[in-house]
Structures are given as structure tokens and as C-alpha cells.
Motif scaffolding. Structure first.
Motif, PDB file in Angstrom:
ATOM      1  N   LEU A  15     -41.760  45.782  15.192  1.00  0.00           N
ATOM      2  CA  LEU A  15     -40.437  46.296  14.855  1.00  0.00           C
ATOM      3  C   LEU A  15     -40.539  47.805  14.971  1.00  0.00           C
ATOM      4  O   LEU A  15     -41.472  48.412  14.437  1.00  0.00           O
ATOM      5  CB  LEU A  15     -40.044  45.888  13.434  1.00  0.00           C
ATOM      6  CG  LEU A  15     -39.768  44.394  13.250  1.00  0.00           C
ATOM      7  CD1 LEU A  15     -39.660  44.058  11.777  1.00  0.00           C
ATOM      8  CD2 LEU A  15     -38.496  43.981  14.001  1.00  0.00           C
ATOM      9  N   ALA A  16     -39.575  48.408  15.687  1.00  0.00           N
ATOM     10  CA  ALA A  16     -39.647  49.841  15.935  1.00  0.00           C
ATOM     11  C   ALA A  16     -38.378  50.531  15.464  1.00  0.00           C
ATOM     12  O   ALA A  16     -37.282  49.983  15.591  1.00  0.00           O
ATOM     13  CB  ALA A  16     -39.848  50.100  17.430  1.00  0.00           C
ATOM     14  N   VAL A  17     -38.553  51.721  14.891  1.00  0.00           N
ATOM     15  CA  VAL A  17     -37.421  52.620  14.622  1.00  0.00           C
ATOM     16  C   VAL A  17     -37.860  54.050  14.911  1.00  0.00           C
ATOM     17  O   VAL A  17     -39.060  54.343  14.962  1.00  0.00           O
ATOM     18  CB  VAL A  17     -36.918  52.549  13.153  1.00  0.00           C
ATOM     19  CG1 VAL A  17     -36.298  51.201  12.824  1.00  0.00           C
ATOM     20  CG2 VAL A  17     -38.017  52.891  12.165  1.00  0.00           C
ATOM     21  N   ASP A  18     -36.869  54.924  15.073  1.00  0.00           N
ATOM     22  CA  ASP A  18     -37.106  56.354  15.248  1.00  0.00           C
ATOM     23  C   ASP A  18     -37.831  56.886  14.006  1.00  0.00           C
ATOM     24  O   ASP A  18     -37.311  56.792  12.896  1.00  0.00           O
ATOM     25  CB  ASP A  18     -35.746  57.052  15.424  1.00  0.00           C
ATOM     26  CG  ASP A  18     -35.875  58.556  15.610  1.00  0.00           C
ATOM     27  OD1 ASP A  18     -36.986  59.104  15.425  1.00  0.00           O
ATOM     28  OD2 ASP A  18     -34.845  59.180  15.938  1.00  0.00           O
ATOM     29  N   ALA A  19     -39.037  57.447  14.207  1.00  0.00           N
ATOM     30  CA  ALA A  19     -39.866  57.833  13.066  1.00  0.00           C
ATOM     31  C   ALA A  19     -39.350  59.077  12.342  1.00  0.00           C
ATOM     32  O   ALA A  19     -39.799  59.391  11.248  1.00  0.00           O
ATOM     33  CB  ALA A  19     -41.309  58.071  13.532  1.00  0.00           C
ATOM     34  N   ARG A  20     -38.394  59.797  12.951  1.00  0.00           N
ATOM     35  CA  ARG A  20     -37.857  60.978  12.258  1.00  0.00           C
ATOM     36  C   ARG A  20     -36.687  60.612  11.368  1.00  0.00           C
ATOM     37  O   ARG A  20     -36.254  61.378  10.529  1.00  0.00           O
ATOM     38  CB  ARG A  20     -37.375  62.013  13.286  1.00  0.00           C
ATOM     39  CG  ARG A  20     -38.459  62.533  14.218  1.00  0.00           C
ATOM     40  CD  ARG A  20     -37.823  63.320  15.355  1.00  0.00           C
ATOM     41  NE  ARG A  20     -36.704  62.555  15.932  1.00  0.00           N
ATOM     42  CZ  ARG A  20     -35.793  63.052  16.767  1.00  0.00           C
ATOM     43  NH1 ARG A  20     -35.822  64.319  17.105  1.00  0.00           N
ATOM     44  NH2 ARG A  20     -34.835  62.283  17.254  1.00  0.00           N
ATOM     45  N   ASN A  21     -36.152  59.433  11.582  1.00  0.00           N
ATOM     46  CA  ASN A  21     -34.908  59.040  10.943  1.00  0.00           C
ATOM     47  C   ASN A  21     -35.185  58.250   9.649  1.00  0.00           C
ATOM     48  O   ASN A  21     -35.448  57.052   9.681  1.00  0.00           O
ATOM     49  CB  ASN A  21     -34.119  58.193  11.952  1.00  0.00           C
ATOM     50  CG  ASN A  21     -32.755  57.800  11.440  1.00  0.00           C
ATOM     51  OD1 ASN A  21     -32.513  57.787  10.230  1.00  0.00           O
ATOM     52  ND2 ASN A  21     -31.863  57.474  12.364  1.00  0.00           N
ATOM     53  N   SER A  22     -35.120  58.963   8.508  1.00  0.00           N
ATOM     54  CA  SER A  22     -35.457  58.321   7.229  1.00  0.00           C
ATOM     55  C   SER A  22     -34.530  57.169   6.899  1.00  0.00           C
ATOM     56  O   SER A  22     -34.944  56.189   6.283  1.00  0.00           O
ATOM     57  CB  SER A  22     -35.401  59.330   6.084  1.00  0.00           C
ATOM     58  OG  SER A  22     -36.596  60.063   6.049  1.00  0.00           O
ATOM     59  N   ARG A  23     -33.273  57.307   7.314  1.00  0.00           N
ATOM     60  CA  ARG A  23     -32.345  56.207   7.026  1.00  0.00           C
ATOM     61  C   ARG A  23     -32.784  54.940   7.755  1.00  0.00           C
ATOM     62  O   ARG A  23     -32.785  53.849   7.190  1.00  0.00           O
ATOM     63  CB  ARG A  23     -30.919  56.591   7.432  1.00  0.00           C
ATOM     64  CG  ARG A  23     -30.026  56.576   6.216  1.00  0.00           C
ATOM     65  CD  ARG A  23     -28.554  56.590   6.478  1.00  0.00           C
ATOM     66  NE  ARG A  23     -28.143  56.330   7.827  1.00  0.00           N
ATOM     67  CZ  ARG A  23     -27.117  56.954   8.411  1.00  0.00           C
ATOM     68  NH1 ARG A  23     -26.461  57.880   7.761  1.00  0.00           N
ATOM     69  NH2 ARG A  23     -26.761  56.644   9.632  1.00  0.00           N
ATOM     70  N   ALA A  24     -33.184  55.126   9.006  1.00  0.00           N
ATOM     71  CA  ALA A  24     -33.635  53.967   9.794  1.00  0.00           C
ATOM     72  C   ALA A  24     -34.922  53.383   9.210  1.00  0.00           C
ATOM     73  O   ALA A  24     -35.074  52.168   9.121  1.00  0.00           O
ATOM     74  CB  ALA A  24     -33.842  54.379  11.243  1.00  0.00           C
TER      75      ALA A  24
END
Ligand code: ZN
Ligand code: ZN
Ligand code: FE
Length: 756
Positions: free
Chosen positions: A226-235
Motif C-alpha cells: 500500500l503506497a501513499v505520498d510520504a510528505r502528506n500527513s493526511r494521506a
């Protein structure tokens, strides 16, 4: 004079371009003959002038291809067969345990160049590979390693690919997984319900979704992430919420070394480790200005970082603005990493917003490997992609042994022909799906090596999945091995030291023959035997609620306070006791007094839990080892002396635990900062146990001490322990290739069983 030789080469020689290498060498010396894969390695027949054969033989081990590892070369005289020219034969079948499966490998430089070259026919093709790189272990059904034995058998080669495959001068000559846009697997983007999203470029669209904060399931080499943008705390928070994973650290994949350096401290050695073609996750010390979301590894000093390891990852990274993705294994709670497309779509409903899948099947499930830096190198924390099966020379004779490992962080081991093969991390065996994966891993490992085990070793615990599995096998000898003995023997096996040693086994829990939960143990043992002396251990106390106490460190804090101060502990002015509801404390105290659901424990992990809770850290633990990791992160880095805790050789095997907690509690009452208390506590353990080890070693005339068990993932404790033991003249054996945690148990069990 014309001679003929028969040559057997064993080692990591399949799937590494070894046959083409032999072909080239034979051509160079004008020799005729054949080369073929067998299940025991590669076998070569050469004919030609004796002088040239000799040159051929001396050069053979000198310049093998980068992925190959030669272990043994056997040469025999053969009769002349008058072969015309030299050829690569399709595989013959032999049997044995000689072949080592080569690891999945990140794209090589040449493939990377082609991937990014608009004039190349594989430009932007996410499955580009060659003889020196690409998938291996995760796509192999059986040995010998040939395309029909892999999941690439579903993709017949197109004309241009076939001519590369057949051309001995091509760098893709006999590269089994090669493919192109026309003949090979493709990528597809699916929506949350598994319906294809019709886009021209699924990868750039996946990048857009990630940039927009979506959760993407991406099929990798050994399973789904599972991947999300690592800068995006909300994500990141949303991912944690959906996966029900509140605290456990998440790994990050970064574009390149420069990006990794912006996150964490990386010296030259660590740089090399990150760039290793097997691409492990490396647990690195975070920089003070950590530029990514703080939700990634909250409360911890380290973060797990890896570089892209497939062409697909490289391509995705080009479309992710920050060049950093959180990449965490896609699995249902308590289940192994998901590997099949259908399984992903049904299992990740409500978690993934979209799926980036492909149609190349994964044969062997494989999590990412995790390494931790330590003095003079690194230590394996989890063996997975690239690192498993791990092969170790263990010069023990006897029948083939299958060892089934523990219940948590399970892995299995096959020991035969003087070699141990450790499987990839299977995970915790608490769900039916995990037990199925466990059984599949055993079958795959036995089939790959053509071995039928005669002895099956398992943990002493009567309810472990491995114990039940062992009992279900007909016609084998079974052997139960005590948990902490297995820990110590795994350390001995990896150090090729047969003992006797003093073994220091510190972990959360392992079943003792007295039915207590062991975990702070000093054993005297040697390999090739399931017998040992329990020379010393932390004194027993109640573990109120059994397993619940492992998830709720405050319970162990209360139990330890009760043990150290008696029922009056309630009146101590400790922050923890202020924060706890008095009814809870009273209830737990009654449990302890009445001995209701209170197994006895000597666990070092639970002692760390108690101290972590007293120091104000998590009162609830969501993953194994959380308290010990957070305590290490909290501990002051300056050197501190431990509390003056005396012990009396006359009281052995018991080492009283109460004085340790008295030291911690009194220090906190005197308002010492928790960071200093944490450091003094670690120093106390190191001083106390090195003293005990010194005594036991002298009594038994032993010079070596082996350190094993999950608590030794605490680097500060390990450092202090090694320092103290060396000062009193003892030699210390530690882990590097084999995890000190329960992931290494199977090796120790195998070594205990090998002599029986
Ligand atoms: Zn390549
Ligand atoms: Zn093709
Ligand atoms: Fe353990």
C-alpha cells in the motif's frame, strides 16, 4: 592431445547468466561440448586440446557473472563424445541440494539506461530485465531454473525477444524472465472496485493519484504494497486508520540516495547497503529535520528506508512529486502479504483507492527484507525478498531436518547436506491464511531442493501452529526444542561455533518446560543437542492477563511494582499510578494476589515494557517490541552507570528482579528525567547480566557468550553488553545474517535436531 572433462559446479549458478558465461569461455578456448542446469547446479562437458581445457578450468572460477556465487567445482575425466561446437542444453534432471536459488535483483545499469531511452524498444517497459537482473526466487515454481519452471511460462517470447534469448552474444541470452511490451506482462490500473480504468499510461495516472493523496495498492515482486505520498500527513494518517495500524512504523521508498540523505544519516557503508542489488529496507537514524510526515515512525529514532527495486518502482517515482512514498505490505490484520490480484481486490476493499496490478504471477510470497545497522556492519531483522532463502554452511551430519520456527515472525528451515536453508519471513501464524502460507512455504522450500525431511523440529509450546503441523506429519521423527535454546543455537550456527557457550537469551516470551513464560535467560548449551543447563534467569513474577500483558505494558508495570514494593506500591508518587484509574490498578492487584490468570514469567521483554510504562511511554502496545524500541529511542545517549543491584551466586538460578524496579522507581521519585532513567535501566541490565555471565562462564570453563532474542534489536543494550563482557575477558557472539528475533528460531531448532 584431445581430452574430455566432466565438470559439476554448485552454488548460486542458476538464473545468474552462468551458462552463457560458460558458453563464452568455451568459445574463447575453442572447446566443444555442452552446459546444462541440473537441480544440483550446472554441469559442463568440454572436449578439446588438454592445454586449452586447463586454461578453461583455471579461468572458470575467476570471472563469473555478478550474480553468480560458485561454491564448489568438481572435475572428472570423461570419455570423448565428439560434440560439434559448444551448446547450451535444455535442462536435465538430477537430484540433490546443491543449487542455490538466486535472489530477485534490482534493474542493472544497462537495463536502466534502456528503460529511460526513448529510442529503445523497451523504453518505459516496467518489466525490463536481463541475465544480470530481474525477478528470480519469487517467480520460480521449481528447479532447474528455466522459463517453463517459472510464472513467465504464460508468456511465449515474440520474435525479437526470442532472438535475443537465443543469441549467445546478447546480454539477454537465456535470461529466463525477459519480455517486452509485445509479448510480456503488462500493467493495469483498477479502481477501488477492481474495474479497469481505461488510461493510456497507467503508471503516470497512478502517480497522479498518489500526488492527490490517494492510497494505492501496487503489485511488487513478492507481494502487494500500500503506497501513499510520504510528505502528506493526511494521506499517511488515512492509511493508518484504514489499515488499523495506529503506531507501527511504516517503511519509505525514496527515489535515490540524495533523497535518502535528506531523511537520515547515511555513511558510506550504509549507502552501499541501500544500493545493494537486493535492495533491503534499512533502519536508519532520522535526521533532526525529518522532511517527511511525522506520522511515518512516530516516537522512534529510526525510519525504514529503501530504494526502488523494480523498473516499475523507478517509473512510478518519476511521477511522484516528492520522490518518496510510504510503502507498507498489503495484508489483512494477522495475515500474510497479499500476492494475487483477486486476493488484493477482495482483501483491500475499503483500504485502497486504486490498484496498480500486472499479470505476472507471484509464486513465492516475499516481504521486503529489513536490516539494521550495527557496529561493523548490519544485522538482519527480517529475511525476505533478495535475502531468503538464506543459505548457511552448518557442518552437521545426519538426516535431513525440517525446522518449523516459532509462532510469531515465523520462518522455516531445511538442514541437509551440511547446509541450512532459511525461508523467507512468513509472519505470525495466528490466522488460517497465515498457516496456509506457512504450509506453502514448507512445500516450496522442500520442492526447490528436492528434499524429504526425516526429522521435524518444532517449538516446545504445545499450541503453536508448528507443533500441531509436526504432529500431523506421518512417518517422521519429531523433536520439541525449547524456545531460548533455539535462539542461542541460531546465533551459534551463524557464527559456526559449536559451543559450549553461555547463551544470553532476552525476548518477550517462550514456553519453558515448567510451563512458565521464559524470556530473561542465561543458558549453557552446545549445538547438536536439545539439552541445556538453565544457569540463571530473571526471577518469576505474575504476568497478569497472560498475552494481554504483552499488549498493555502498564499491566507489567503494576505487576513489577507489586513484586518490588508489595501491596503498598499504590502510595508511590509515580506519574504512571496517577494516570491509571485506581479501579484498574486495584483490579489488577487482586488478580495478582489471587493468582487468577497470572502465568509466571521471567521475560526481559516484559521488564522493558514495565520500565517503558513507568517512564511515561506507551501504556498500550500495538506491535511486538514497541516498548523496547521506544525506550531505546528515549534513552539518553551519554553513558550512565546502572543502579547498584547486587546478586548472590547462592541464589542462582534466580536473579532477583525486584531491585531493578526499585532502582527505576526510586530514581523517578527523585525526579530524574525519564531519558536518564531509561539509560540507567539499560546500563543496569548490562552490568547485572555481564556479572552473571562471568560467573557462569568461569564455573563451566567457557570463554564465549552468545547474545540472541528480540531484545537485542536494542542497539544500546547490545553495545553495553558487548563492552562489559569483553572487559571481563569473554568473547561475544552476535547476530548479523540471521535475525536475533523469532525469525531466526528455525535455524536453532534445526541445529538442535541435527544430531538426533
Ligand atoms: Zn539488467
Ligand atoms: Zn517480446
Ligand atoms: Fe523469542
Amino acid at each position: 592431445s584431445v581430452k574430455a572433462k566432466h565438470i559439476e559446479v554448485s552454488g548460486q549458478v542458476q538464473g545468474t547468466g552462468f551458462r552463457p558465461y560458460v558458453f563464452g569461455l568455451a568459445q574463447q578456448y575453442g572447446l566443444s561440448g555442452t552446459v546444462r542446469n541440473t537441480t544440483s547446479g550446472v554441469c559442463i562437458h568440454v572436449e578439446g586440446p588438454e592445454f586449452f581445457i586447463r586454461s578453461f578450468l583455471s579461468e572458470l572460477p575467476e570471472t563469473p557473472p555478478p550474480l553468480a556465487r560458485i561454491e564448489k567445482v568438481l572435475v572428472e575425466d570423461a570419455s570423448l563424445e565428439r560434440e560439434k561446437g559448444f551448446s547450451i542444453k535444455t535442462s536435465g534432471i538430477a537430484s540433490g541440494l546443491g543449487t542455490l536459488v538466486s535472489p530477485d535483483t534490482a534493474p542493472c545499469e544497462k537495463c536502466m539506461e534502456e528503460l529511460l531511452d526513448p529510442t529503445n524498444r523497451r523504453y518505459g517497459y516496467p518489466f525490463i530485465n536481463c541475465t544480470h537482473c530481474g525477478p528470480r526466487f519469487t517467480i520460480i515454481h521449481e528447479l532447474p531454473y528455466d522459463r517453463p519452471g517459472t510464472s513467465m511460462r504464460d508468456f511465449p517470447l515474440c520474435g525479437p525477444c526470442r532472438s535475443e534469448y537465443e543469441n549467445p552474444r546478447d546480454r539477454r541470452f537465456h535470461a529466463q524472465p525477459i519480455a517486452c511490451e509485445k509479448c510480456g506482462p503488462g500493467v493495469f490500473l483498477l479502481d477501488a472496485h477492481g474495474k479497469t480504468i481505461p488510461v493510456a499510461d497507467p503508471i503516470s495516472e497512478a502517480g497522479n493519484l498518489l500526488a492527490a493523496g490517494k492510497v494505492l495498492a501496487i503489485k511488487g515482486l513478492g507481494g502487494f504494497h500500500l503506497a501513499v505520498d510520504a510528505r502528506n500527513s493526511r494521506a499517511v494518517s488515512e492509511l493508518r486508520r484504514r489499515k488499523n495500524r495506529p503506531r507501527k512504523p511504516l517503511a519509505v521508498m525514496v527515489e535515490d540516495i540524495a533523497r535518502a540523505e535528506s531523511l537520515a544519516r547515511i555513511n558510506g557503508h550504509l549507502q552501499k547497503t541501500l544500493l545493494d542489488r537486493r535492495r533491503p529496507i534499512v533502519l536508519l537514524e532520522k535526521n533532526s529535520g525529518f522532511p517527511l510526515s511525522p506520522e511515518i515512525a512516530p516516537g522512534l529514532s529510526r525510519v525504514g528506508v529503501m530504494l526502488p527495486y523494480t523498473p516499475l518502482h523507478h517509473l512510478i517515482m518519476n511521477h511522484v512529486p516528492g520522490g518518496a512514498l510510504v510503502m507498507t505490505s498489503a495484508n489483512k490484520p494477522g495475515e500474510p502479504i497479499i500476492k494475487d490480484n483477486d486476493e488484493a481486490i477482495s482483501g483491500m476493499t475499503g483500504i485502497a483507492d486504486a490498484f496498480l496490478v500486472n499479470d505476472r504471477d507471484i509464486v513465492a510470497r516475499c516481504d521486503d527484507s529489513v536490516l539494521m545497522p550495527r557496529e561493523g556492519g548490519e544485522m538482519a531483522v527480517r529475511l525476505g525478498r533478495g535475502f531468503a532463502p538464506l543459505v548457511l554452511e552448518v557442518p552437521l551430519k545426519g538426516p535431513a531436518v525440517l525446522a518449523l520456527g516459532g509462532q510469531q515472525k515465523n520462518s522455516v528451515c531445511l538442514l541437509a547436506g551440511g547446509r541450512a536453508h532459511l525461508s523467507q519471513h512468513v509472519g505470525d501464524l495466528d490466522s488460517p491464511a497465515a498457516v496456509k502460507a506457512f504450509e506453502h512455504t514448507i512445500r516450496h522450500l522442500c520442492r526447490l531442493h528436492g528434499v524429504r525431511p526425516e526429522v521435524v523440529a518444532h517449538d516446545l509450546h504445545p499450541d503453536y501452529a508448528g507443533t500441531r503441523y509436526a504432529k500431523s506429519l506421518p512417518g517422521v521423527t519429531t523433536l520439541a526444542v525449547q524456545h531460548h535454546l533455539a535462539h542461542i543455537l541460531s546465533c551459534l550456527a551463524e557464527n559456526k561455533h559449536h559451543g559450549p557457550v553461555v547463551g544470553l537469551a532476552f525476548d518477550g516470551a517462550g514456553w519453558g518446560p515448567d510451563q512458565a513464560i521464559w524470556g530473561g535467560e542465561v543458558l549453557v548449551c552446545r549445538w547438536g543437542s536439545p539439552d541445556f543447563i538453565r544457569a540463571a534467569h530473571l526471577s518469576y513474577l505474575a504476568q497478569p492477563g497472560g498475552d494481554a500483558a504483552a499488549r498493555e505494558p502498564w499491566r507489567m508495570a503494576v505487576s513489577h511494582l507489586f513484586n518490588a514494593f508489595g501491596p503498598d506500591f499504590k502510595h508511590l508518587e509515580l506519574d504512571l499510578l496517577h494516570d491509571l484509574e485506581p479501579e484498574k490498578t486495584a483490579f489488577l492487584t487482586r488478580m495478582i494476589e489471587k493468582k487468577v490468570h497470572c502465568p509466571q514469567t521471567s521475560s526481559m521483554g516484559r521488564l522493558f515494557d514495565a520500565v517503558a510504562a513507568l517512564c511515561g511511554l506507551s501504556r498500550f502496545s500495538t506491535f511486538e517490541g514497541q516498548a523496547a524500541m521506544e525506550l531505546e529511542a528515549l534513552a539518553d545517549r551519554d553513558s550512565h552507570a546502572g543502579y547498584p543491584v547486587s546478586w548472590d551466586p547462592g541464589s542462582l538460578p534466580e536473579i532477583p528482579v525486584a531491585p531493578i524496579i526499585q532502582g527505576v522507581a526510586e530514581d523517578l521519585l527523585e525526579k530524574s528525567p525519564p531519558s536518564v532513567v531509561a539509560a540507567r535501566f539499560q546500563a543496569t541490565i548490562a552490568e547485572l547480566f555481564s556479572g552473571v555471565c562471568g560467573f557462569v562462564a568461569e564455573k563451566h570453563g567457557i570463554e564465549h557468550v552468545a547474545l540472541s532474542g528480540g531484545v537485542f534489536q536494542n542497539r544500546q543494550l547490545t553495545h553495553l553488553m558487548i563492552r562489559n563482557l569483553s572487559r571481563i575477558g569473554l568473547k561475544v557472539l552476535t547476530h548479523s545474517k540471521v535475525p536475533p528475533n523469532d525469525g531466526g528460531l528455525c535455524l536453532g531448532q534445526a541445529v538442535a535436531a541435527a544430531s538426533t
